[in-house]
Design a protein around this motif. Structure first.
Motif, PDB file in Angstrom:
ATOM      1  N   GLY A   1     -51.477 -13.660 -21.264  1.00  0.00           N
ATOM      2  CA  GLY A   1     -50.840 -12.362 -21.049  1.00  0.00           C
ATOM      3  C   GLY A   1     -51.692 -11.439 -20.205  1.00  0.00           C
ATOM      4  O   GLY A   1     -51.184 -10.596 -19.462  1.00  0.00           O
ATOM      5  N   ALA A   2     -53.000 -11.620 -20.310  1.00  0.00           N
ATOM      6  CA  ALA A   2     -53.927 -10.792 -19.538  1.00  0.00           C
ATOM      7  C   ALA A   2     -54.172 -11.331 -18.138  1.00  0.00           C
ATOM      8  O   ALA A   2     -54.219 -10.567 -17.169  1.00  0.00           O
ATOM      9  N   LEU A   3     -54.318 -12.647 -18.023  1.00  0.00           N
ATOM     10  CA  LEU A   3     -54.804 -13.237 -16.776  1.00  0.00           C
ATOM     11  C   LEU A   3     -53.850 -14.248 -16.145  1.00  0.00           C
ATOM     12  O   LEU A   3     -54.153 -14.801 -15.094  1.00  0.00           O
ATOM     13  N   GLY A   4     -52.698 -14.478 -16.779  1.00  0.00           N
ATOM     14  CA  GLY A   4     -51.767 -15.487 -16.294  1.00  0.00           C
ATOM     15  C   GLY A   4     -50.806 -14.975 -15.236  1.00  0.00           C
ATOM     16  O   GLY A   4     -51.096 -14.036 -14.491  1.00  0.00           O
ATOM     17  N   LYS A   5     -49.623 -15.568 -15.207  1.00  0.00           N
ATOM     18  CA  LYS A   5     -48.672 -15.309 -14.117  1.00  0.00           C
ATOM     19  C   LYS A   5     -48.112 -13.888 -14.111  1.00  0.00           C
ATOM     20  O   LYS A   5     -47.553 -13.442 -13.104  1.00  0.00           O
ATOM     21  N   HIS A   6     -48.239 -13.174 -15.235  1.00  0.00           N
ATOM     22  CA  HIS A   6     -47.715 -11.805 -15.300  1.00  0.00           C
ATOM     23  C   HIS A   6     -48.806 -10.757 -15.102  1.00  0.00           C
ATOM     24  O   HIS A   6     -48.596  -9.580 -15.397  1.00  0.00           O
ATOM     25  N   ARG A   7     -49.953 -11.170 -14.587  1.00  0.00           N
ATOM     26  CA  ARG A   7     -51.105 -10.264 -14.514  1.00  0.00           C
ATOM     27  C   ARG A   7     -50.872  -9.054 -13.606  1.00  0.00           C
ATOM     28  O   ARG A   7     -51.562  -8.047 -13.743  1.00  0.00           O
ATOM     29  N   ASN A   8     -49.911  -9.144 -12.698  1.00  0.00           N
ATOM     30  CA  ASN A   8     -49.657  -8.016 -11.799  1.00  0.00           C
ATOM     31  C   ASN A   8     -48.516  -7.120 -12.274  1.00  0.00           C
ATOM     32  O   ASN A   8     -48.170  -6.143 -11.605  1.00  0.00           O
ATOM     33  N   GLU A   9     -47.923  -7.450 -13.427  1.00  0.00           N
ATOM     34  CA  GLU A   9     -46.836  -6.636 -13.970  1.00  0.00           C
ATOM     35  C   GLU A   9     -47.398  -5.647 -14.986  1.00  0.00           C
ATOM     36  O   GLU A   9     -48.432  -5.885 -15.607  1.00  0.00           O
ATOM     37  N   THR A  10     -46.683  -4.559 -15.166  1.00  0.00           N
ATOM     38  CA  THR A  10     -47.156  -3.562 -16.126  1.00  0.00           C
ATOM     39  C   THR A  10     -45.989  -2.989 -16.912  1.00  0.00           C
ATOM     40  O   THR A  10     -44.856  -2.915 -16.413  1.00  0.00           O
ATOM     41  N   GLY A  11     -46.275  -2.636 -18.171  1.00  0.00           N
ATOM     42  CA  GLY A  11     -45.262  -2.059 -19.043  1.00  0.00           C
ATOM     43  C   GLY A  11     -44.372  -3.058 -19.741  1.00  0.00           C
ATOM     44  O   GLY A  11     -43.545  -2.676 -20.571  1.00  0.00           O
ATOM     45  N   VAL A  12     -44.527  -4.345 -19.444  1.00  0.00           N
ATOM     46  CA  VAL A  12     -43.602  -5.354 -19.961  1.00  0.00           C
ATOM     47  C   VAL A  12     -44.038  -5.869 -21.329  1.00  0.00           C
ATOM     48  O   VAL A  12     -45.201  -5.777 -21.714  1.00  0.00           O
ATOM     49  N   PHE A  13     -43.068  -6.434 -22.055  1.00  0.00           N
ATOM     50  CA  PHE A  13     -43.314  -7.136 -23.313  1.00  0.00           C
ATOM     51  C   PHE A  13     -43.179  -8.626 -23.043  1.00  0.00           C
ATOM     52  O   PHE A  13     -42.148  -9.078 -22.538  1.00  0.00           O
ATOM     53  N   LEU A  14     -44.217  -9.395 -23.355  1.00  0.00           N
ATOM     54  CA  LEU A  14     -44.213 -10.835 -23.105  1.00  0.00           C
ATOM     55  C   LEU A  14     -43.984 -11.600 -24.399  1.00  0.00           C
ATOM     56  O   LEU A  14     -44.709 -11.430 -25.377  1.00  0.00           O
ATOM     57  N   LEU A  15     -42.967 -12.445 -24.379  1.00  0.00           N
ATOM     58  CA  LEU A  15     -42.615 -13.304 -25.502  1.00  0.00           C
ATOM     59  C   LEU A  15     -42.579 -14.739 -24.995  1.00  0.00           C
ATOM     60  O   LEU A  15     -41.807 -15.051 -24.086  1.00  0.00           O
ATOM     61  N   LYS A  16     -43.429 -15.592 -25.533  1.00  0.00           N
ATOM     62  CA  LYS A  16     -43.563 -16.975 -25.071  1.00  0.00           C
ATOM     63  C   LYS A  16     -43.851 -17.021 -23.571  1.00  0.00           C
ATOM     64  O   LYS A  16     -43.300 -17.832 -22.831  1.00  0.00           O
ATOM     65  N   ASP A  17     -44.710 -16.114 -23.138  1.00  0.00           N
ATOM     66  CA  ASP A  17     -45.162 -16.018 -21.751  1.00  0.00           C
ATOM     67  C   ASP A  17     -44.031 -15.679 -20.782  1.00  0.00           C
ATOM     68  O   ASP A  17     -44.098 -15.985 -19.598  1.00  0.00           O
ATOM     69  N   ARG A  18     -42.979 -15.036 -21.304  1.00  0.00           N
ATOM     70  CA  ARG A  18     -41.882 -14.565 -20.458  1.00  0.00           C
ATOM     71  C   ARG A  18     -41.621 -13.095 -20.758  1.00  0.00           C
ATOM     72  O   ARG A  18     -41.789 -12.645 -21.891  1.00  0.00           O
ATOM     73  N   VAL A  19     -41.169 -12.361 -19.754  1.00  0.00           N
ATOM     74  CA  VAL A  19     -40.813 -10.961 -19.958  1.00  0.00           C
ATOM     75  C   VAL A  19     -39.538 -10.898 -20.795  1.00  0.00           C
ATOM     76  O   VAL A  19     -38.542 -11.563 -20.485  1.00  0.00           O
ATOM     77  N   ALA A  20     -39.587 -10.129 -21.882  1.00  0.00           N
ATOM     78  CA  ALA A  20     -38.445 -10.020 -22.792  1.00  0.00           C
ATOM     79  C   ALA A  20     -38.012  -8.562 -22.911  1.00  0.00           C
ATOM     80  O   ALA A  20     -38.813  -7.639 -22.749  1.00  0.00           O
TER      81      ALA A  20
END
Length: 288
Positions: A238-257
Motif C-alpha cells: 500500500g505504501a510502495l506498490g502500484k498505488h504509490r502515486n495515488e492519494t486519499g484512496v482506500f485499498l482493499l486487497k491491493d485495489r482501490v475500493a
C-alpha cells in the motif's frame, strides 16, 4: 549509531506485536531504518529486532497510553527532538474492545484510538515527513467498515449501542478512511500522499487477551486466517506498490475500493481537526 547504509526511514505505531511487528521486521530486513511508537516492549527473543535496537537501525519510543493526550504529547515531543525525517508513517496501532469504554477526553475508545489519534500523530509529525523523500502516510483501516449501516459524528463519539467488530470498531475504521480521503488534497499541497489500507484477516490473537472479536470470527481466525506477515505485506504494498502515486484512496486487497457515507468526509475531518486544535494543542480536556 550506524545508520549510514539505510537510506529510508519508516515510523510505525503499534509495532511490538502482530502486523506492526511483522512490518518492522520486513522493513529492517530490506535495509530500512525503523522508528516505533509502542506501549509494550519488543519480544526479548527476537534476535532481528534486538540486534537492530543495538545497532540503532531500530529506535523505539514508548507511550503509556495513546489515548491519553498528556502521554502522547510527551512521546511525540521526544520523537520530534531526536529524529530528523520520516519517509513513511504507518499509523497502525489499534485493537478491538469487548465493551463500551470511553477515553479520558470523554469519547468512545475505538473512535479516540482508531480515528482521532492517527490524525494527531500525522499532524505532529508532518514536518518530519516533509523532510523525508517518500512523504507517505499509510493508515491501517479494515474491510469491516463495509458493514456500517448508519454513520454520524454523534454516534461515533457517544454510541447508543455496542456490537463487537461491527459497532464502534467498524464505524471508527470507516471514519479513519473518510478523513484520509478528505485531508488528501490539503496534504498534496505539501507534497504528502496518504492512503488507508485494509491489511486483510490476520491471526493476531494473543493468549489471555480479549480480542474484541465475535466468538465465531475468533474461531474462524484461529483456523483460516493468515499470519501477520500477510497484513504487513499489504501495508508495505500500500505504501510502495502500484498505488504509490495515488492519494486519499482506500485499498482493499491491493485495489482501490469505494467508501460509504462519503458525503460526510469533510464533517469528519472538521471535527477531528477541531479536537486536535482545541484539545491536543491547547492542552485542554473537554468532556461531553
Amino acid at each position: 549509531m550506524n545508520t549510514n547504509q539505510r537510506e529510508h526511514i519508516a515510523l510505525i505505531t503499534g509495532a511490538s506485536q502482530g502486523i506492526g511487528l511483522a512490518l518492522a521486521r520486513k522493513l529492517l530486513s530490506q535495509n530500512w531504518q525503523v522508528i516505533t511508537l509502542n506501549r509494550s516492549d519488543f519480544p526479548a527473543d527476537d534476535m532481528l529486532i534486538q540486534d537492530a535496537l543495538k545497532n540503532g537501525w531500530l529506535r523505539a519510543y514508548k507511550v503509556k497510553d495513546l489515548t491519553d493526550y498528556g502521554s502522547l504529547r510527551r512521546s511525540l515531543k521526544e520523537i520530534k527532538s531526536k529524529e530528523q525525517r520520516i519517509d513513511i508513517l504507518f499509523n497502525n496501532a489499534g485493537g478491538g474492545l469487548s465493551e463500551l469504554r470511553y477515553s479520558k477526553q470523554g469519547r468512545e475508545m475505538h473512535y479516540e484510538l482508531l480515528t482521532v489519534v492517527p490524525y494527531i500523530i500525522l499532524m505532529e509529525l508532518k514536518e518530519l515527513l516533509k523532510n523525508g523523500s517518500l512523504k507517505t502516510v499509510i493508515n491501517t483501516s479494515s474491510q469491516v467498515l463495509r458493514f456500517t449501516k448508519e454513520f454520524s459524528i454523534e454516534n461515533l463519539e457517544h454510541p447508543k449501542t455496542f456490537r463487537k467488530m461491527y459497532g464502534p470498531y467498524a464505524t471508527s475504521k470507516l471514519a479513519l478512511s473518510l478523513w484520509t480521503q478528505a485531508v488528501a488534497p490539503q496534504l498534496a499541497k505539501e507534497g504528502i500522499k496518504i492512503r488507508s489500507v485494509d491489511p486483510g484477516i490476520n491471526n493476531t490473537l494473543r493468549k489471555g487477551k480479549d480480542s474484541g472479536l465475535t466468538a465465531w470470527f475468533e474461531l474462524f481466525m484461529k483456523v483460516f486466517s493468515s499470519p501477520p506477515t500477510h497484513g504487513a505485506n499489504l501495508l508495505f504494498e500500500g505504501a510502495l506498490g502500484k498505488h504509490r502515486n495515488e492519494t486519499g484512496v482506500f485499498l482493499l486487497k491491493d485495489r482501490v475500493a469505494d467508501l460509504k457515507f462519503t458525503e460526510q468526509v469533510q464533517r469528519v475531518l472538521d471535527r477531528i481537526s477541531d479536537i486536535y486544535s482545541r484539545e491536543f494543542l491547547d492542552g485542554g480536556v473537554l468532556h461531553g
